[in-house]
Design an enzyme around this catalytic site. Sequence first.
Site, PDB file in Angstrom:
ATOM      1  N   SER A 115       0.878  -1.163  -0.043  1.00  0.00           N
ATOM      2  CA  SER A 115       0.162  -0.095  -0.095  1.00  0.00           C
ATOM      3  C   SER A 115       0.866   1.218   0.052  1.00  0.00           C
ATOM      4  O   SER A 115       1.662   1.516   0.838  1.00  0.00           O
ATOM      5  CB  SER A 115      -0.934  -0.063   0.986  1.00  0.00           C
ATOM      6  OG  SER A 115      -1.876   0.926   1.224  1.00  0.00           O
ATOM      7  N   GLY A 116       0.595   2.065  -0.927  1.00  0.00           N
ATOM      8  CA  GLY A 116       1.426   3.267  -1.237  1.00  0.00           C
ATOM      9  C   GLY A 116       2.631   3.247  -2.050  1.00  0.00           C
ATOM     10  O   GLY A 116       3.193   4.322  -2.294  1.00  0.00           O
TER      11      GLY A 116
ATOM     12  N   THR B 205      -2.536   1.937  -7.937  1.00  0.00           N
ATOM     13  CA  THR B 205      -3.356   2.614  -8.668  1.00  0.00           C
ATOM     14  C   THR B 205      -2.754   3.737  -9.773  1.00  0.00           C
ATOM     15  O   THR B 205      -3.376   3.627 -10.868  1.00  0.00           O
ATOM     16  CB  THR B 205      -4.115   3.277  -7.671  1.00  0.00           C
ATOM     17  OG1 THR B 205      -4.607   2.303  -6.589  1.00  0.00           O
ATOM     18  CG2 THR B 205      -5.561   3.894  -8.294  1.00  0.00           C
TER      19      THR B 205
ATOM     20  N   ASN C  27      -0.996   4.800   3.071  1.00  0.00           N
ATOM     21  CA  ASN C  27      -1.217   5.458   1.762  1.00  0.00           C
ATOM     22  C   ASN C  27      -2.619   6.295   1.893  1.00  0.00           C
ATOM     23  O   ASN C  27      -3.419   5.953   2.579  1.00  0.00           O
ATOM     24  CB  ASN C  27      -1.594   4.384   0.864  1.00  0.00           C
ATOM     25  CG  ASN C  27      -1.779   5.021  -0.707  1.00  0.00           C
ATOM     26  OD1 ASN C  27      -1.581   6.179  -0.829  1.00  0.00           O
ATOM     27  ND2 ASN C  27      -2.110   4.181  -1.533  1.00  0.00           N
TER      28      ASN C  27
ATOM     29  N   SER D 203      -5.343   4.312  -0.812  1.00  0.00           N
ATOM     30  CA  SER D 203      -5.363   3.084  -0.765  1.00  0.00           C
ATOM     31  C   SER D 203      -6.550   1.979  -1.347  1.00  0.00           C
ATOM     32  O   SER D 203      -7.440   2.539  -0.983  1.00  0.00           O
ATOM     33  CB  SER D 203      -4.974   2.285   0.776  1.00  0.00           C
ATOM     34  OG  SER D 203      -4.707   0.744   0.604  1.00  0.00           O
ATOM     35  N   SER D 204      -6.318   1.224  -2.255  1.00  0.00           N
ATOM     36  CA  SER D 204      -7.444   0.596  -2.966  1.00  0.00           C
ATOM     37  C   SER D 204      -7.588  -0.641  -1.683  1.00  0.00           C
ATOM     38  O   SER D 204      -6.649  -1.560  -1.445  1.00  0.00           O
ATOM     39  CB  SER D 204      -6.847  -0.094  -4.043  1.00  0.00           C
ATOM     40  OG  SER D 204      -6.656   0.757  -5.067  1.00  0.00           O
TER      41      SER D 204
ATOM     42  N   GLY E 193      -0.641  -5.800  -2.395  1.00  0.00           N
ATOM     43  CA  GLY E 193       0.824  -6.461  -2.118  1.00  0.00           C
ATOM     44  C   GLY E 193       0.943  -7.226  -0.878  1.00  0.00           C
ATOM     45  O   GLY E 193      -0.346  -7.129  -0.323  1.00  0.00           O
TER      46      GLY E 193
ATOM     47  N   GLU F  86       1.028  -8.018   3.034  1.00  0.00           N
ATOM     48  CA  GLU F  86       0.961  -7.060   4.117  1.00  0.00           C
ATOM     49  C   GLU F  86       1.460  -7.784   5.334  1.00  0.00           C
ATOM     50  O   GLU F  86       1.087  -9.082   5.614  1.00  0.00           O
ATOM     51  CB  GLU F  86      -0.527  -6.849   3.914  1.00  0.00           C
ATOM     52  CG  GLU F  86      -0.955  -5.807   2.906  1.00  0.00           C
ATOM     53  CD  GLU F  86      -2.591  -5.235   3.085  1.00  0.00           C
ATOM     54  OE1 GLU F  86      -2.851  -5.609   4.123  1.00  0.00           O
ATOM     55  OE2 GLU F  86      -2.692  -4.378   2.498  1.00  0.00           O
TER      56      GLU F  86
END
Length: 1591
Positions: free
Chosen positions: A158-159, A163, A209, A212-213, A464, A466
């Site tokens: 994330s980050g 996206t 992020n 973040s998605s 990704g 985590e």
Amino acid sequence: MAAPVNIIVGSHVWVEDSVLAWIDGEVFKINGEEVHVQATNGKTIVTDISKVFPKDTEAPPGGVDDMTKLSYLHEPGVLHNLATRYELNEIYTYTGNILIAINPFQRLPHLYDTHMMEQYKGAQFGELSPHVFAVADVAYRAMINEGKSNSILVSGESGAGKTETTKMLMRYLAYLGGRSGVEGRTVEQQVLESNPVLEAFGNAKTVRNNNSSRFGKFVEIQFDKNGRISGAAVRTYLLERSRVCQVSNPERNYHCFYLLCAAPPEVREKYKLDHPKTFHYLNQSDCYKLDGVDDTEEYLATRRAMDVVGISEEEQVCISVKFQEIVFLPLYSKFFMRNNSFQEGIFRVVAAILHLGNIEFAKGEEVDSSVLKDEKSRFHLNMTAELLRCDAKSLEDALIKRVMVTPEEVITRTLDPGSAAGSRDALAKTVYSRLFDWLVDKINSSIGQDPNSKSLIGVLDIYGFESFKFNSFEQFCINFTNEKLQQHFNQHVFKMEQEEYTKEEINWSYIEFVDNQDVLDLIEKKPGGIIALLDEACMFPKSTHETFAQKLYQTFKNNKRFIKPKLSRTSFTISHYAGEVTYLAELFLDKNKDYVVAEHQVLLTASKCPFVAGLFPPLPEESSKSSKFSSIGSRFKLQLQSLMETLNSTEPHYIRCVKPNNVLKPAIFENANTIQQLRCGGVLEAIRISCAGYPTRRTFYEFLHRFGVLAPEVLEGNYDEKVACQKILDKMGLKGYQIGKTKVFLRAGQMAELDARRAEVLGNAARTIQRQIRTYIARKEFIEMRKAAIVLQSHWRGILACQLYAQLRREAAAMKIQKNFRKYTARKSYVTVQLSAITLQTGLRAMVARNEFRLRKQTKAAIIIEAYLRRHLAYSYYKSLKKAALVSQCGWRQRVARRELRKLKMAARETGALKEAKDKLEKRVEELTWRLQFEKQLRTNLEEEKAQEIVKLQDALHAMQLQVEEANSRVLKEREAARKAIEEAPPVIKETPVMIQDTEKIESLTAEVASLKALLLSERQAAEEGRKASADAEIRNVELVKKLEDAERKVDHLQESVQRLEEKLSNSESENQVLRQQALTISPTGKSLSARSKTMIIQRTPENGNIQNGEMKVVSDMTVASHAREPESEEKPQKSLNEKQQENQDLLIKCVSQNLGFSGSKPVAACVIYKCLLHWRSFEVERTTVFDRIIQTIASAIEVQDNNDVLAYWLSNTSTLLLLLQHTLKASGAASLTPQRRRTTSASLFGRMSQGLRSSPQSAGLSFLNGRGLSRLDDLRQVEAKYPALLFKQQLTAFLEKIYGMMRDNLKKEISPLLGLCIQAPRTSRASLVKGRSQANAVAQQALIAHWQSIVKSLNSYLKIMKANYVPPFLVRKVFTQIFSFINVQLFNSLLLRRECCSFSNGEYVKAGLAELEQWCYESSEEYAGSAWDELKHIRQAVGFLVIHQKPKKTLNEITKELCPVSALTPLSYTKSLLDLYFSHFYLLYYFYIIYFLTQVLSIQQLYRISTMYWDDKYGTHSVSSEVISSMRVLMTEDSNNAVSSSFLLDDDSSIPFTVDDISKSLQQVDIAEVEPPALIRENSGFGFLLPRSE
């Protein structure tokens, strides 16, 4: 990644560091297996030799764009390469065909604009710098060429920028497969606009992020057979539902809640919304706003995106027949037509979830019961029911009650407050999940899928790996997904290695790589996997998270991938490929259950809002009765299996996104964080697989270039490249390497061994050089010492010789002193005698001289007296003559003044006769008043000419006044002269005593004095009479001045009355003449009337007194011409004027359509058109077709755009015609304000009348009066142009610009292919490396010069064409200036985008080509080339930078000075230095003058780009130092804060670089008087005015 064994003292190595992960240093000591390293930060590190990795000291300062090109492919080398490129804002790097993208945390718009897309379109992979567009282009080209589907997998934590990377991929695919110019919503637009919609409802701010998605996304973009986007589908995975109800600080909930709270006031009032902190689901965190994000603007943007993807705001929502009864339609159709749109329904549901979260519960009266806490909760309950269009009581019961159905009865039980709150949260999560799924389905149905599509490109934006402090069910599913993708990634990397070895046809064996299948079996295997056990636990009502954890402990106690924590009874640890992750099992059971509470299902299915009811369709009876269990884990596993099947059926491409730091700020690169992400992303695993085989690969050319020094005899021999590489490797004794078709494959460590041997060879060579240098220095010192000894000896011998010389000199001096003393005594006696003789002679001569002087003095005094007497006599005579002359002049001036006064009185007496004539003419004027409107313009012109006559009379009067003033001034001067003469006359003549020796002379002088006294008395009397005469003359002058003033006043009155009478008379006579002329064509007696009228005018005009010389001749000529034409008019009827004019126009158009050529460098067509239009008075008519026909003729002539001869011919004609129109036409109403107007006719009465006849349309037959009006531009008379003429001028301007642009673009098309060949020098062949470079370089130089000479040939061809057609030099200069600017842009952009072009040898080649263009500019002269050479300033300075020597030793200021060496000098100092050089070296002066005006035009971004891409293929030197790179980066950061765009590329300017005024100022005057008309119209009588007329 095993460490090499050939580490020696002095080697540069990488060592592990606890803070920086890896740090570089130099080995200074080796003790067995221990290595002592001096790090660059000053620390001394002692470590094992197996943990030390070699560092490539010859790596480019800007890193390599493909890490497979690294000499040492290991973890620290990869990390250092990424860090180096990130410092240069190079965020993309290849690892084979894997793209690593590092998030810059700042906007880099120049990397993603349309120009950059155009550069990567169709480019070979690896040809340009690494970019996400390159990956998308490879996938698209593979799909088009091979017909196979492709997929692009974007992963990262994330980050990391997944996206944004996905957006760029979709933008580029839409650019390649989009349709331009299609009206309405296209598929590609809907695909792109689906991103903001899904981000609004599926993205949230997390700790890592801001956007973040919280779901996985796979976009399938379908293409038709032509490569155009024909359909698309969006598939989502595992939305984080728990975030709707639970948010930790400082994270945020989903964006849509905050966007709706920031909506316009009317929307918030409609949904009863307030600040986010007033809602329970949002105020669990203190973060409500994002930096740099305006939620109101984002809300409006989201609604616009909904419109694009098909969720229309105006579209009516109907009840689905599949889910609802059709009988409900009539009840709510009116309401739905007014309010319920798709967007309306979506935001109603979002607002309802916010209000639902604010419902709180308290304990009820009964045990384990609950009620609403307060009225505030009641309000939110009612608002939720109103928004969901359901019953408020039913909603309350569904939240606090549960219904249990047994075979005997239906039992209703209440829930305690905690269970009621859980029921509330479950309803909110269910509604939001259904809403998100509906959005995805709606987007897919709106975009539509193409059933005929055979190929697609899938873009996977997946979460990704985590690993947090507390990991739950969501992290478990995410890491399960990454395990699946990592297995797919490992297999793909291994497959690529195999394909590379097969392609090069080398022998290879199976390479082992880590397979994570055991982890996947642990998670998904049936029946003993974690997901299967979780589903089993969820099916039993009494199962808890503790029982589930114990079941896991028992089942997997022997699995090496499963670890039981020591201090927890509900946690478990899984050893993933990226590391160990500990999961908390507390919420696994609740989050895995995928069912809807029956009460919630019944409540929302019965909603009166069709949108809400559509989200919860009624379940089929068999489904409702069945007890089949459904879990999120199982459903997710099925989705993942489907995804892997899709990926396995496509050709994958990988993009690994990396987050360089955790503070989300630019220019910060954390090594430890980055290396962990590389491990999690599988990049290091791919490198390990590559190292297991042949990690180092070099082409034959690169291998020989680097290691040719190990075997010089091989390079000297005539060997093939492959054979030469084989011999070098055999000589070094390496084993296990492979030689392919084009590359050398080396095992791990062999590259370091070769480098060590190479360093040893270079060290021996260096020692040899040092030995020679020391020998040279010693010999030099010996020679200098020997020279010193010789000098010392010569000096000592010189001293001895000097002493001997001094002795001899003293002896000679003694003899000389004796001689001089004797000479002195003899001379002294002689001088004494001589002085005595001289004294006697002097006395005698003085006495004689005094006597002579006395006599001369007496003679001079007598002469002076005689001279004064003669002067007095002459002056007296002169004054008498002057007085007589003044009297005579005054009398004559009085006589002349009386004569002029008489003439003026006679002119005044003639006014009576004019008045009688006026009375007679006024009667005739009253009869002809109805025709006065027709001649208004004629009368205006006559009035202007009359004004000029008045000015002339006033000038004459002014001249007379000047003469009077001169007479007065002369009188005054004479009076002053007389006064001065009287004052200067001496009253007494003093007597000068003179010694008189002669008595007779004294007597004569006495008589003369007496006569002088008498003469003085007479002079005094004459002076007195002169005073009296001057006083009388002054009185007479005053009287004359008064009389002149009276006469002037009378003359003014007479002139005014004469002007009025002449104006009336001229108007009347002009009207009579026009009437007579018209009567010639109407009345049969018009012939005699015309004759009489003309005779009367001829008899009257001499009496006016205003006729000028030569006008009688014009009148007689006109009369003769009229009589000569009268018989012709009797014999042949006159044609209609319109028909004759139409015939003339047809003949003109027919003539102009041909190539008429040039007459004395003047285009014949333009001159003929202008003369005809001016003669026909086409500029002054309101309606005509001749302009349109001329424009159509020009348009048809230039239809063939490739015929440059025709284009140049018409470019010359249109520019000349436009110049003539610019000097002739003026807007209506500006006649009196145009000072350039010229008149060629007389200003007299008859002249005005004849001009009036020429102005009349009926006087076309009197065209001979226009014979002298068109000689030069200064003589062109301006006319008041009507609208057609002004429109014609604008159209002509447009055609001029069009023809100019066509010629310029034709030349661009012709030289564009040549520019592509000129930017890169021919590759140095193997022969140049093995046999020598001189012959090959000469061939390459000749080939390059041939391309440049082709460009010069094209330029000469165009210049020759434009010269032959006499195109104005101004336009020629503009053409070549823009062409050279185009060459500058193309060459400079290609240089910045292609690294192989930024080399030293390529700079020399391009510099040689630019010299050809400079020579062409010099030969073409400044008249035609202009400032074209200055347009190449960017490529010239870029090439100048490439060929600068010793770049690593130079600072930024030195590099700047070498680009423009004199720019730092002040103008004063530079001017002084130029003056010093002027008389000695003139050519140096010119050279420095050129350099002084050369300024630095390269921006810091462009210089930075060239510095990082530079490589020396000739001498092997490096680019600029790292300090210079850092300085450039600091300057770039400062510039990026101020500049609008940081793009380093140039744009081509295709605008028109001139205006009509520029052409008018730059072109010379056009003399059109002597232009010969073409033969087609020369014999036609209607074009007689075109023939040149003699004087």
